[in-house]
Design a protein around this motif. Structure first.
Motif, short mmCIF file in Angstrom:
data_model
loop_
_atom_site.label_atom_id
_atom_site.label_comp_id
_atom_site.label_asym_id
_atom_site.label_seq_id
_atom_site.Cartn_x
_atom_site.Cartn_y
_atom_site.Cartn_z
N LYS A 55 0.81 -1.21 0.00
CA LYS A 55 0.00 0.00 0.00
C LYS A 55 0.85 1.27 0.00
CE LYS A 55 -4.05 -2.04 2.27
NZ LYS A 55 -4.93 -1.99 3.47
N TYR A 80 2.98 2.05 -2.03
CA TYR A 80 3.12 2.49 -3.42
C TYR A 80 2.05 3.51 -3.81
CZ TYR A 80 5.04 1.67 -8.12
OH TYR A 80 5.69 1.80 -9.33
N ASP A 81 0.91 3.46 -3.15
CA ASP A 81 -0.21 4.36 -3.48
C ASP A 81 0.15 5.83 -3.29
OD1 ASP A 81 -1.67 2.09 -4.00
OD2 ASP A 81 -2.75 2.11 -2.09
N GLY A 91 0.41 8.48 -6.16
CA GLY A 91 -0.75 9.19 -6.71
C GLY A 91 -1.36 10.18 -5.74
N GLY A 92 -0.72 10.41 -4.59
CA GLY A 92 -1.26 11.32 -3.58
C GLY A 92 -0.81 12.74 -3.76
N THR A 100 3.09 6.25 -11.90
CA THR A 100 2.00 5.72 -11.08
C THR A 100 1.53 4.36 -11.56
OG1 THR A 100 0.51 7.07 -12.43
CG2 THR A 100 1.14 7.95 -10.26
#
Length: 275
Positions: free
Chosen positions: A82, A84-85, A88-89, A248
């Motif tokens: 998680k 890695y998310d 995109g933040g 991403t």
């Protein structure tokens, strides 16, 4: 915040990268004990004590330099996918590969490096590629060009009609469709060989020593620093669909980065079986 940081003195980032390598990587170079080497998903996917400790070192120092930033590192993502998310933040992200070319590092060869890139909302802003055993530091800043050991580098273009020198992913470690695409590089006019450290392969393209790379995996820590380095040196990149590579994820693979747009198109044609 991020604009102010990039407008400031970025030498502290270079110092942090060098410090992590000096503290955690180079003391273990050619000194690794058997218990310091672990297979993650197989014999071609290794991690060492140096990888883990260098990433921890960089995580602490880089987030201190840019408050509010986060780190997406290879070892942290292996422990918790998680993480890695964050790419995109909204927070600035340091993308870190503490030892790129771990197999070379384990064998006691100098062909490894530390990769750090700074991104925001999926856009690459700056990168550092440090080959500690070779004492080479390549830096790229978006819109400001690329340097190697403080001197500007330019990818240039291959000589007209020259055989293209391409480093590529090993075709056997991929899907059947990607394997067929990569094998398309084994054609007249292209001299394709298996890649080593991704970061050093990108550096070879950026300095004009190699014409292109072609990869079938998209982990940001392997590619973020090198993609910015190549493009800031005057090169280009594209995925199999022709669209730019996105850190991403969700890219059409394989993809390529090359010394110029014409070389990107030649490699894509070969990957598509059009050469």
């Amino acid at each position: 915040m991020i604009d102010e940081f990039l407008a400031g003195d970025l030498t502290e980032v270079e110092a942090a990268v060098r410090a992590a390598a000096a503290a955690e990587i180079m003391p273990r170079y050619r000194q690794l004990a058997a218990h310091e080497i672990v297979e993650k998903s197989g014999p071609h996917d290794l991690v060492t004590t140096a990888d883990r400790l260098a990433e921890e070192h960089l995580t602490a120092s880089l987030t201190r330099l840019l408050p509010g930033s986060v780190v997406v590192g290879e070892e942290a993502v292996h422990a918790d996918p998680k993480v890695y998310d964050a790419l995109g933040g909204d927070a600035p992200v340091w993308v870190v590969d503490p030892v790129d070319g771990t197999r070379q590092f384990v064998r006691g060869e100098p062909g490894f490096c530390t990769l750090v890139a700074l991104a925001h909302r999926g856009e690459l802003l700056a990168s550092w590629t440090y080959a500690a055993a070779l004492d080479e530091m390549a830096i790229a800043v978006r819109g400001r060009g690329a340097t190697l050991d403080g001197k500007p580098i330019h990818s240039g273009s291959p000589a007209p009609g020259a055989v293209l020198r391409v480093a590529m992913s090993h075709p056997d470690y991929t899907t059947e469709a990607q394997k067929r695409a990569l094998l398309g590089l084994r054609t007249e006019g292209i001299d394709a060989r298996p890649c080593g450290s991704a970061g050093l392969e990108y550096l070879a393209v950026a300095r004009g020593d190699q014409d292109a790379v072609a990869f079938n995996w998209e982990y940001a820590w392997d590619h973020a620093a090198g993609l910015l380095l190549v493009t800031e040196a005057g090169g280009a990149q594209a995925t199999l669909s022709g669209a730019p590579f996105r850190i991403t994820g969700g890219n059409a693979l394989p993809f390529t980065a090359a010394r110029d747009e014409a070389t990107v198109e030649r490699v894509l044609q070969a990957l598509r079986g059009e050469a």
